[in-house]
Design a protein around this motif. Structure first.
Motif, PDB file in Angstrom:
ATOM      1  N   ASN A  79       3.152  -1.507  12.700  1.00 29.12           N
ATOM      2  CA  ASN A  79       2.549  -2.366  13.722  1.00 29.12           C
ATOM      3  C   ASN A  79       1.897  -3.604  13.089  1.00 29.12           C
ATOM      4  O   ASN A  79       2.004  -4.710  13.608  1.00 29.12           O
ATOM      5  N   SER A  80       1.201  -3.371  11.962  1.00 30.90           N
ATOM      6  CA  SER A  80       0.563  -4.491  11.262  1.00 30.90           C
ATOM      7  C   SER A  80       1.594  -5.480  10.749  1.00 30.90           C
ATOM      8  O   SER A  80       1.409  -6.703  10.847  1.00 30.90           O
TER       9      SER A  80
ATOM     10  N   ALA B  27       2.863  -7.493  13.732  1.00 35.81           N
ATOM     11  CA  ALA B  27       1.910  -8.523  14.162  1.00 35.81           C
ATOM     12  C   ALA B  27       1.905  -9.697  13.184  1.00 35.81           C
ATOM     13  O   ALA B  27       1.907 -10.871  13.584  1.00 35.81           O
ATOM     14  N   GLN B  28       1.910  -9.401  11.882  1.00 32.85           N
ATOM     15  CA  GLN B  28       1.901 -10.468  10.877  1.00 32.85           C
ATOM     16  C   GLN B  28       3.204 -11.254  10.904  1.00 32.85           C
ATOM     17  O   GLN B  28       3.213 -12.476  10.697  1.00 32.85           O
TER      18      GLN B  28
ATOM     19  N   CYS C  50       5.040 -11.835  13.558  1.00 37.05           N
ATOM     20  CA  CYS C  50       4.938 -12.744  14.714  1.00 37.05           C
ATOM     21  C   CYS C  50       4.105 -13.981  14.371  1.00 37.05           C
ATOM     22  O   CYS C  50       4.449 -15.108  14.742  1.00 37.05           O
TER      23      CYS C  50
ATOM     24  N   GLN D 265       7.210 -10.936  21.396  1.00 38.31           N
ATOM     25  CA  GLN D 265       6.357 -10.414  20.326  1.00 38.31           C
ATOM     26  C   GLN D 265       6.129  -8.914  20.478  1.00 38.31           C
ATOM     27  O   GLN D 265       6.205  -8.160  19.505  1.00 38.31           O
TER      28      GLN D 265
ATOM     29  N   ILE E 174       7.333  -6.022  17.807  1.00 38.55           N
ATOM     30  CA  ILE E 174       6.406  -5.048  17.211  1.00 38.55           C
ATOM     31  C   ILE E 174       6.822  -3.629  17.581  1.00 38.55           C
ATOM     32  O   ILE E 174       6.766  -2.706  16.755  1.00 38.55           O
TER      33      ILE E 174
END
Length: 516
Positions: free
Chosen positions: A390-391, A394-395, A397, A417, A421
């Protein structure tokens, strides 16, 4: 979850029937064909590796178990020295605030305090100091080569403890002068890396502190000497490694007949999988029917090696023949899992936003570096892989939006996005199609490496979808092929013996034994 739980010839005489002949021809690829013949003429080696022996259990004494343990320990050490170019000994360092460290410090401090009080007494007491110089003398002599007679005689003459005692009785001993001689001699014998330590000794004025630091530097010099010896012996060990390991393992096998049980099960599992695959192929409409499925021993052995890339090194025992490479195989498997995830993430990103990011190679490299950093330690049991993915999503995106904004384009909307993810985090689920695809292609690449005579000279083409990790995959594949090829050279005769019994039964083995 597909990866979070993953952490690890016979001689000239051949059976006369056609199946056994095919087996002997296939096994010629297991190296050292002629040498293996002499290693397996004993009854113990042939009986002990049988998957289903009818012989009564053999009693193993404690002495034999200990002898086997010593052989295994020696073999493991030699293997590590020969294979691991960076292997070296290091000085033990206790944890700074541990009880053991505190006790050691107190005891040592008490010793040096007593020595200082003795040297400062009136009259001075030199007996402990003389014993220290005697120990220093022996340590210095141990550093000399057999041809260093001149320096040897000089050290024995200057540090003659009988003479020092006579001088002490007449209060004519020069402790500081002896220490200076020791420091000067250490400067001649030490490695260049210890020059600064020796200079610090010369700058110390307190005689007790000088003696204390002399012993510290001598301990470092001992380790330097051992590591120098290891480096000197490594080329010789590398030349003799195959014969040495095979001989040592044969001795272990003679002491403990069960020393190939796990190896037999490992090979038997691959044999059963291949037989099942052949049976399914035979049932396929249009397939040619054969009376008896024929397996290639080389194919079975290669598939067994490939299974190590999905091995659960925390819960499953390694085959005995691979114990010496267990740590390397585990580390290699963990790195490979990380690379496979990076390939999955890259494939998902290209499929979803590839049209928008086309022509931005720096962005792809930056996303790869971010993924690699965040995936460090992903194989630990306490790691939550879904949170990491997930991290990364997010990064990713953030980086894509930043690149699009720099080009004056619209950034990704919230729906895209969230979808990106979500697909990232789904990789860790069992049966994920993208993971299965990348895993299958990685296995195919590793399998092709095992079929090459020299992977370092001619690397096979990387399958589609793995271009983003090509450089790392080739390096990892070369390391994997080296481990497998060395293991095959050492233990090929043992594998040949086991596979003959698994594929052709005891009858074929009996014919081979009778002819030999």
């Amino acid at each position: 979850m597909p990866f979070n739980g993953e952490k690890q010839h016979v001689g000239e005489d051949q059976p006369r029937d056609s199946d056994s002949s095919r087996f002997s021809e296939s096994m010629t690829s297991l190296s050292d064909y002629e040498c293996s013949r002499q290693s397996f003429t004993s009854d113990s080696s042939s009986k002990s590796s049988s998957p289903a022996s009818t012989s009564p259990p053999r009693v193993v004494t404690f002495d034999k178990v200990m002898a086997a343990a010593r052989n295994l320990s020696n073999m493991t050490l030699v293997h590590e020295i020969a294979v691991n170019e960076s292997f070296q000994l290091k000085q033990d360092a206790l944890p700074e605030n541990s009880l053991a460290s505190q006790v050691k410090h107190i005891v040592h401090q008490a010793f040096w305090d007593v020595l200082e009080s003795e040297l400062n007494a009136e009259p001075p007491e030199y007996e402990h100091a003389i014993k220290l110089f005697e120990e220093i003398r022996e340590t210095l002599l141990s550093f000399l080569t057999p041809g260093g007679n001149r320096l040897r005689n000089q050290i024995c003459e200057v540090l003659d403890t009988d003479l020092i005692r006579q001088q002490a009785e007449h209060r004519a001993v020069d402790i500081q002068g002896l220490a200076n001689y020791v420091i000067s001699t250490m400067g001649k014998l030490c490695a260049p890396v210890r020059d600064d330590d020796v200079r610090e000794l010369k700058a110390t004025s307190n005689i007790v502190e000088v003696l204390r630091q002399i012993f510290h530097v001598l301990d470092l010099m001992k380790i330097d000497m051992v590591n120098f010896t290891i480096r000197s012996l490594r080329p010789h060990l590398q030349r003799q490694l195959v014969d040495y390991e095979r001989t040592k393992f044969q001795e272990i096998l003679e002491e403990t007949p069960s020393a190939l049980d796990q190896t037999t099960e490992w090979l038997k599992e691959s044999v059963n999988e291949e037989l099942l695959s052949l049976s399914e192929t035979a049932l396929t409409p249009g397939a040619e029917n054969s009376s008896k499925p024929s397996l290639s021993p080389t194919l079975v052995l290669n598939n067994s090696y490939l299974k190590l890339l999905h091995w659960d090194y925390q819960k499953k025992e390694l085959p005995e023949t691979l114990i010496t490479d267990g740590a390397r195989l585990q580390e290699l498997t963990e790195k490979l899992n990380q690379l496979k995830i990076i390939a999955c993430l890259s494939l998902i990103t290209n499929n979803m936003v590839g049209a928008l990011t086309e022509g931005l190679p720096e962005l792809a490299n930056r996303l790869k570096r971010i993924s690699a950093v965040l995936l460090e330690g992903m194989n630990k049991e306490t790691t939550n892989l879904k949170e990491i993915l997930n991290s990364i999503g997010a990064q990713t995106c953030v980086e894509i939006n930043k690149a699009l904004a720099e080009r004056g384009l619209s950034i990704l909307n919230a729906e895209v996005q969230a979808n990106l993810i979500g697909q990232f985090s789904s990789i860790e689920k069992e049966g994920n199609p993208i993971w299965s695809l990348i895993d299958k292609r990685t296995q195919l690449y590793m399998k092709s490496l095992l079929c090459l005579p020299s992977p370092q000279k001619c690397m096979p083409p990387v399958p589609g979808g793995l271009a983003v990790i090509q450089q790392e995959l080739e390096a990892l594949g070369s390391q994997y092929a080296n481990i497998v090829n060395l293991n095959r050279q050492v233990y090929g005769p043992f594998y040949a013996n086991i596979l003959r019994k698994l594929l052709f039964g005891e009858e074929a083995v009996g014919k081979a034994d009778a002819s030999s």
